[in-house]
Design an enzyme around this catalytic site. Structure first.
Site, mmCIF file in Angstrom:
data_model
loop_
_atom_site.group_PDB
_atom_site.id
_atom_site.type_symbol
_atom_site.label_atom_id
_atom_site.label_comp_id
_atom_site.label_asym_id
_atom_site.label_seq_id
_atom_site.Cartn_x
_atom_site.Cartn_y
_atom_site.Cartn_z
ATOM 1 N N ASP A 290 0.684 -1.170 0.041
ATOM 2 C CA ASP A 290 -0.028 -0.009 -0.050
ATOM 3 C C ASP A 290 0.949 1.360 0.244
ATOM 4 O O ASP A 290 1.298 1.573 1.102
ATOM 5 C CB ASP A 290 -0.866 0.073 1.143
ATOM 6 C CG ASP A 290 -2.023 0.942 1.206
ATOM 7 O OD1 ASP A 290 -1.929 2.139 0.442
ATOM 8 O OD2 ASP A 290 -2.836 0.996 2.045
ATOM 9 N N TYR B 187 -4.874 6.839 -9.773
ATOM 10 C CA TYR B 187 -6.279 7.010 -9.852
ATOM 11 C C TYR B 187 -6.262 7.649 -11.071
ATOM 12 O O TYR B 187 -6.102 8.814 -11.162
ATOM 13 C CB TYR B 187 -6.681 7.891 -8.717
ATOM 14 C CG TYR B 187 -8.200 7.743 -8.562
ATOM 15 C CD1 TYR B 187 -8.726 7.168 -7.452
ATOM 16 C CD2 TYR B 187 -8.864 8.307 -9.500
ATOM 17 C CE1 TYR B 187 -10.120 7.210 -7.351
ATOM 18 C CE2 TYR B 187 -10.506 8.324 -9.487
ATOM 19 C CZ TYR B 187 -10.966 7.846 -8.250
ATOM 20 O OH TYR B 187 -12.430 7.821 -8.330
ATOM 21 N N TYR C 269 -8.382 15.344 -11.185
ATOM 22 C CA TYR C 269 -7.348 14.208 -11.817
ATOM 23 C C TYR C 269 -6.045 14.873 -12.152
ATOM 24 O O TYR C 269 -4.925 14.743 -11.519
ATOM 25 C CB TYR C 269 -7.838 13.579 -12.907
ATOM 26 C CG TYR C 269 -6.820 12.648 -13.539
ATOM 27 C CD1 TYR C 269 -6.042 11.544 -12.932
ATOM 28 C CD2 TYR C 269 -6.256 12.888 -14.908
ATOM 29 C CE1 TYR C 269 -5.087 10.888 -13.582
ATOM 30 C CE2 TYR C 269 -5.273 12.501 -15.432
ATOM 31 C CZ TYR C 269 -4.707 11.244 -14.909
ATOM 32 O OH TYR C 269 -3.731 10.441 -15.461
ATOM 33 N N LYS D 194 -2.406 15.016 -10.064
ATOM 34 C CA LYS D 194 -1.140 14.680 -10.646
ATOM 35 C C LYS D 194 0.021 15.647 -10.625
ATOM 36 O O LYS D 194 1.149 15.350 -10.453
ATOM 37 C CB LYS D 194 -1.546 14.114 -12.083
ATOM 38 C CG LYS D 194 -2.188 12.802 -12.257
ATOM 39 C CD LYS D 194 -1.520 11.757 -11.597
ATOM 40 C CE LYS D 194 -0.393 11.184 -12.499
ATOM 41 N NZ LYS D 194 0.078 9.807 -12.031
#
Length: 286
Positions: free
Chosen positions: A38, A63, A127, A131
């Protein structure tokens, strides 16, 4: 022999690296995903890196559901920003290198020229924001890092645009696809090959851009998918972005300038239509 940690190993890029790594007897690879490591838990990362003597981390985890990210900002931030920071800090503590994959979504898409690495980030979606934050955290860590921004990633693995269009093209008589969003598809296998070549080259830290060569719209991409797959029963209709509303804003122009990565590491990059042909043939073998 280097000990190389691959995170997000079950995704598109990680799966392609796994195939290529099977031919590399000179290094030892550790393929991990959420079930085995993880990366949102810094102590777990530190323990894994120390116990296995990791020399290089290749972070393929992200993600990537652009739409769902708008409603899941906390989770998206943990995976796309905080996890890369943990990896970078661990790499710095243990003297390891880091290759991190980022995205064209860090730009606003308002340019009319291919984006160079030094162009200011101006993300328009959750998103893209997460990033871009991940990139910043890596830079602040001071670790020996290469960040590779890519775009429109697809492969024979997982969920992606090519596989979706193939399915819809065989199910429907007509399909609406936007023609006013311009970029370049990237075959994950080509990116995986580039990463492994970079790994074996002189490690030059910095931000780089990688996609296949050429430029197209999503409409152009779809028509070429159908042409190569011999799908003739489904008509592709070009539509404007405003006719296909989404929660997340997409860059209307996100072509990446790849001069720096080609010159630095001596890469030769295939045209997107040629790589699409290779991918479709690999799909047939599955």
């Amino acid at each position: 022999m280097d000990n190389i940690l691959i995170t997000g190993a079950n995704g598109q890029l990680g799966s392609e690296i796994r195939i290529l790594a099977a031919q590399d007897d000179a290094n030892r690879y550790f393929f991990t995903d959420i079930d085995s490591l993880d990366i949102c838990r810094p102590d777990d990362i530190d323990r894994f890196v120390a116990e296995n003597g990791i020399n290089l981390i290749i972070n393929c985890a992200a993600y990537t559901d652009v739409e769902k990210a708008e409603d899941n900002k906390d989770l998206c931030t943990r995976i796309n920003a905080e996890a890369p920071r943990h990896l970078a800090q661990s790499a710095s503590r243990h003297g390891a290198g880091l290759i991190h994959i980022s995205t064209d979504y860090v730009f606003d898409g308002h340019s009319c020229l291919p984006y160079r690495e030094e162009h200011p980030c101006s993300p328009q979606s959750v998103y893209g924001e997460t990033k871009a934050l991940g990139e910043r955290y890596i830079a602040e860590s001071g670790c020996n890092a290469i960040i590779i921004r890519t775009a429109w990633l697809y492969s024979e693995f997982g969920k992606n645009f090519v596989k979706t269009m193939l399915r819809l093209g065989r199910e429907r008589d007509c399909l609406n696809v936007v023609f006013d969003q311009i970029g370049t598809p990237t075959y994950a296998l080509d990116l995986a090959k580039a990463i492994l070549k970079i790994k074996d080259s002189t490690f030059v830290p910095g931000i780089y851009h990688f996609s296949n060569e050429g430029v197209c719209s999503w409409y152009d991409f779809t028509t070429e998918i159908f042409r190569q797959a011999d799908i003739r029963s489904c008509k592709v209709r070009p539509v404007h972005t405003h006719e296909y509303p989404t929660k997340a804003a997409r860059p209307c122009y996100s072509v990446l300038d790849k001069t720096k990565i080609k010159d630095t590491f001596g890469l030769e990059i295939p045209h997107w239509a040629d790589s699409l042909s290779v991918c479709l043939k690999n799909m047939e073998k599955q």
